[in-house]
Design an enzyme around this catalytic site. Structure first.
Site, mmCIF file in Angstrom:
data_model
loop_
_atom_site.group_PDB
_atom_site.id
_atom_site.type_symbol
_atom_site.label_atom_id
_atom_site.label_comp_id
_atom_site.label_asym_id
_atom_site.label_seq_id
_atom_site.Cartn_x
_atom_site.Cartn_y
_atom_site.Cartn_z
ATOM 1 N N LYS A 196 -17.243 11.128 -28.261
ATOM 2 C CA LYS A 196 -17.265 11.411 -26.817
ATOM 3 C C LYS A 196 -18.630 11.979 -26.408
ATOM 4 O O LYS A 196 -19.163 11.649 -25.351
ATOM 5 C CB LYS A 196 -16.144 12.390 -26.440
ATOM 6 C CG LYS A 196 -14.744 11.804 -26.549
ATOM 7 C CD LYS A 196 -14.518 10.690 -25.555
ATOM 8 C CE LYS A 196 -13.096 10.164 -25.565
ATOM 9 N NZ LYS A 196 -12.914 8.980 -24.712
ATOM 10 N N ASP A 230 -4.476 -4.421 -22.353
ATOM 11 C CA ASP A 230 -4.327 -3.545 -23.525
ATOM 12 C C ASP A 230 -4.310 -4.448 -24.750
ATOM 13 O O ASP A 230 -4.090 -5.665 -24.627
ATOM 14 C CB ASP A 230 -3.025 -2.733 -23.430
ATOM 15 C CG ASP A 230 -3.072 -1.456 -24.278
ATOM 16 O OD1 ASP A 230 -3.256 -0.356 -23.719
ATOM 17 O OD2 ASP A 230 -2.950 -1.573 -25.524
ATOM 18 N N ILE A 231 -4.499 -3.850 -25.916
ATOM 19 C CA ILE A 231 -4.464 -4.668 -27.132
ATOM 20 C C ILE A 231 -3.032 -5.062 -27.483
ATOM 21 O O ILE A 231 -2.801 -6.009 -28.219
ATOM 22 C CB ILE A 231 -5.157 -3.943 -28.312
ATOM 23 C CG1 ILE A 231 -5.503 -4.944 -29.411
ATOM 24 C CG2 ILE A 231 -4.319 -2.772 -28.822
ATOM 25 C CD1 ILE A 231 -6.490 -4.415 -30.427
ATOM 26 N N GLY A 270 -1.541 2.976 -22.233
ATOM 27 C CA GLY A 270 -1.503 4.301 -22.827
ATOM 28 C C GLY A 270 -0.999 5.367 -21.871
ATOM 29 O O GLY A 270 -0.541 5.080 -20.759
ATOM 30 N N GLN A 271 -1.131 6.629 -22.313
ATOM 31 C CA GLN A 271 -0.579 7.753 -21.538
ATOM 32 C C GLN A 271 -1.219 7.831 -20.153
ATOM 33 O O GLN A 271 -0.536 7.978 -19.149
ATOM 34 C CB GLN A 271 -0.805 9.075 -22.302
ATOM 35 C CG GLN A 271 -0.038 10.226 -21.690
ATOM 36 C CD GLN A 271 -0.538 11.599 -22.130
ATOM 37 O OE1 GLN A 271 -1.593 11.734 -22.748
ATOM 38 N NE2 GLN A 271 0.229 12.628 -21.813
ATOM 39 N N TYR A 288 -13.801 12.328 -33.138
ATOM 40 C CA TYR A 288 -13.463 12.025 -31.738
ATOM 41 C C TYR A 288 -14.454 12.725 -30.802
ATOM 42 O O TYR A 288 -15.022 12.109 -29.897
ATOM 43 C CB TYR A 288 -12.034 12.516 -31.480
ATOM 44 C CG TYR A 288 -11.553 12.411 -30.060
ATOM 45 C CD1 TYR A 288 -11.294 11.177 -29.481
ATOM 46 C CD2 TYR A 288 -11.313 13.559 -29.294
ATOM 47 C CE1 TYR A 288 -10.820 11.085 -28.178
ATOM 48 C CE2 TYR A 288 -10.831 13.479 -28.000
ATOM 49 C CZ TYR A 288 -10.585 12.236 -27.441
ATOM 50 O OH TYR A 288 -10.112 12.150 -26.152
ATOM 51 N N ASP A 300 -8.597 -7.159 -26.496
ATOM 52 C CA ASP A 300 -9.135 -6.234 -27.494
ATOM 53 C C ASP A 300 -10.488 -5.763 -26.969
ATOM 54 O O ASP A 300 -11.414 -6.571 -26.808
ATOM 55 C CB ASP A 300 -9.285 -6.967 -28.843
ATOM 56 C CG ASP A 300 -9.851 -6.049 -29.921
ATOM 57 O OD1 ASP A 300 -10.263 -4.914 -29.606
ATOM 58 O OD2 ASP A 300 -9.882 -6.491 -31.092
HETATM 59 P P1 NAD Z 1 -3.533 6.504 -25.455
HETATM 60 O O1 NAD Z 1 -3.717 6.508 -26.928
HETATM 61 O O2 NAD Z 1 -2.233 6.916 -24.886
HETATM 62 O O3 NAD Z 1 -3.863 5.046 -24.885
HETATM 63 C C1 NAD Z 1 -4.927 4.276 -25.354
HETATM 64 C C2 NAD Z 1 -4.567 2.809 -25.166
HETATM 65 O O4 NAD Z 1 -5.636 2.026 -25.700
HETATM 66 C C3 NAD Z 1 -3.291 2.404 -25.905
HETATM 67 O O5 NAD Z 1 -2.398 1.765 -25.016
HETATM 68 C C4 NAD Z 1 -3.792 1.432 -26.979
HETATM 69 O O6 NAD Z 1 -2.887 0.355 -27.240
HETATM 70 C C5 NAD Z 1 -5.065 0.916 -26.352
HETATM 71 N N1 NAD Z 1 -6.009 0.398 -27.348
HETATM 72 C C6 NAD Z 1 -6.237 0.820 -28.602
HETATM 73 N N2 NAD Z 1 -7.157 0.045 -29.198
HETATM 74 C C7 NAD Z 1 -7.519 -0.889 -28.290
HETATM 75 C C8 NAD Z 1 -8.416 -1.981 -28.310
HETATM 76 N N3 NAD Z 1 -9.149 -2.289 -29.397
HETATM 77 N N4 NAD Z 1 -8.529 -2.744 -27.206
HETATM 78 C C9 NAD Z 1 -7.789 -2.476 -26.090
HETATM 79 N N5 NAD Z 1 -6.922 -1.449 -26.011
HETATM 80 C C10 NAD Z 1 -6.788 -0.674 -27.114
HETATM 81 O O7 NAD Z 1 -4.726 7.374 -24.843
HETATM 82 P P2 NAD Z 1 -4.744 8.167 -23.475
HETATM 83 O O8 NAD Z 1 -4.208 9.527 -23.734
HETATM 84 O O9 NAD Z 1 -4.188 7.352 -22.401
HETATM 85 O O10 NAD Z 1 -6.315 8.336 -23.305
HETATM 86 C C11 NAD Z 1 -7.088 7.468 -22.505
HETATM 87 C C12 NAD Z 1 -8.526 7.957 -22.528
HETATM 88 O O11 NAD Z 1 -8.574 9.314 -22.047
HETATM 89 C C13 NAD Z 1 -9.172 7.983 -23.909
HETATM 90 O O12 NAD Z 1 -10.530 7.648 -23.805
HETATM 91 C C14 NAD Z 1 -9.049 9.421 -24.329
HETATM 92 O O13 NAD Z 1 -10.051 9.780 -25.225
HETATM 93 C C15 NAD Z 1 -9.212 10.141 -23.008
HETATM 94 N N6 NAD Z 1 -8.610 11.474 -23.015
HETATM 95 C C16 NAD Z 1 -7.267 11.634 -23.077
HETATM 96 C C17 NAD Z 1 -6.733 12.912 -23.086
HETATM 97 C C18 NAD Z 1 -5.228 13.144 -23.139
HETATM 98 O O14 NAD Z 1 -4.791 14.287 -23.213
HETATM 99 N N7 NAD Z 1 -4.409 12.104 -23.072
HETATM 100 C C19 NAD Z 1 -7.564 14.041 -23.051
HETATM 101 C C20 NAD Z 1 -8.946 13.833 -23.025
HETATM 102 C C21 NAD Z 1 -9.461 12.542 -22.982
#
Ligand code: NAD
Length: 319
Positions: free
Chosen positions: A146, A34-35, A11-12, A142, A52
């Site tokens: 959290k 990752d999934i 992810g990001q 969400y 997963d």
């Molecule tokens: P994202 O959506 O970019 O990445 C999440 C990853 O989780 C994806 O690669 C997805 O394929 C994977 N995923 C989904 N379901 C899954 C499963 N069942 N098993 C394994 N992997 C799975 O999210 P992100 O922005 O990288 O966020 C990461 C964490 O940071 C999250 O907990 C999010 O709540 C938190 N967060 C992010 C932000 C932001 O601005 N990006 C802000 C606050 C909190």
């Protein structure tokens, strides 16, 4: 060096955190999962496995087999997508965290990192300089997940001694990996569109001020928190973390300084309501005091870097 498992590594945040952790712990000591397998991602430049996060048995097997001592658990359904799939969001966000906490307890892992979000705060919280212990009352599924997750982390720390650490990230901005369905995604798209099209239609109104952070600061904060001595950690729910706060019109103005013909218009959608329920700025004095947190990037510095790197990617020369 401790062996580390990253869950949701494609992810990001996971993409950049995995690279940073491999530098720190050594390539052989970081297992990225990752999934889904990403295409063309640096997380594939090392040990990568499909996992997963809802499959607790598979997670436990992977932890034991690879002698994992620390977990960074990042998979979640984010705010905007979560409002369209509330039950799925709750299931993923809660049950994956409980899998991680149970395994950390049973296998006596050294540490766990799990991110919370500014979305734990709803309309009853203070809008400006929202405090560490401000009333929460989140209005999105969400945010509810959290908020509950933070309490689970505190529970496992107090009851079982699991050393779980957490940050309430604000909206994160990066050029390397696309954001994953959050309400602050516009602050990444706006730069991409400024380079590609020189115009952007924003789904939030021009006055919507939100807390934001450049990804480099978020990665540094995560690593600093995880390397702090346990006695420095006074917050066992999740730390408020501030970077910068700006509105869509302010980010557009900072882009215009470097892309003078950039144009923006505003067509708010369902995400406006989510954004309106969140704080505009964050008081992060606990993180500063406890483990020396300090953001490096402000809006002009971030705009300069984002346009520079995106320009290089798009092979353009507006910069
Ligand atoms: P994202 O959506 O970019 O990445 C999440 C990853 O989780 C994806 O690669 C997805 O394929 C994977 N995923 C989904 N379901 C899954 C499963 N069942 N098993 C394994 N992997 C799975 O999210 P992100 O922005 O990288 O966020 C990461 C964490 O940071 C999250 O907990 C999010 O709540 C938190 N967060 C992010 C932000 C932001 O601005 N990006 C802000 C606050 C909190």
């Amino acid at each position: 060096m401790s062996k580390v498992l990253v869950i949701g590594a494609a992810g990001q945040i996971g993409t950049e955190l995995t690279v940073a952790l491999r530098k720190l712990h050594g390539n052989a000591n970081v297992v990225a999962t990752d999934i889904q397998e990403p295409s063309n991602s640096p997380v594939l430049d090392g040990h990568f496995e499909l996992l997963d996060a809802l499959d607790g048995n598979a997670m436990r097997h992977l932890v034991i087999e690879n002698d994992i001592q620390q977990i960074y658990h990042l998979s979640a359904m984010l705010s905007a997508t979560g409002e369209r799939h509330p039950i799925k969001a709750w299931d993923l966000n809660m049950h994956s965290l409980l899998n991680v906490l149970e395994i950390a307890k049973d296998e006596e892992l050294e540490k766990v990192f799990w991110p919370s979000s500014i979305a734990v705060f709803g309309k009853d919280a203070k809008k400006e300089q929202c405090g560490q212990y401000e009333i929460q009352h989140p209005s999105t599924v969400y945010g509810i997940s959290k908020s509950a997750g933070e309490l689970w982390c505190k529970y496992y720390y107090e009851k079982y001694g699991v050393d779980v650490r957490s940050i309430r990230y604000p909206g994160l901005i990066s050029y390397k990996t696309a954001p994953g369905g959050g309400t602050t995604d516009y602050a990444v798209e706006i730069y991409q569109q400024a380079i590609a099209e020189k115009n952007y239609t924003c789904y939030l109104n021009q006055h919507t001020k939100l807390p934001m952070m450049y990804m480099n600061d978020a990665i540094n904060a995560t690593i600093d928190l995880m390397h702090a001595a346990p006695k420095q950690i006074s917050v066992r729910t999740s730390y408020n973390l501030g970077g910068m706060s700006f509105t869509p019109s302010e980010i557009a103005a900072s882009i215009k300084e470097r892309v003078p013909d950039f144009k923006i218009d505003y067509v708010p959608d369902y995400r406006q309501q989510i954004a309106d329920s969140w704080p505009a700025s964050i008081d992060d004095s606990y993180a500063r005091r406890d483990w020396g947190w300090q953001a490096e990037y402000d809006l002009p510095a971030m705009t300069k870097e984002m346009l520079l790197h995106l320009n290089a990617l798009f092979i353009n020369d507006y910069y």
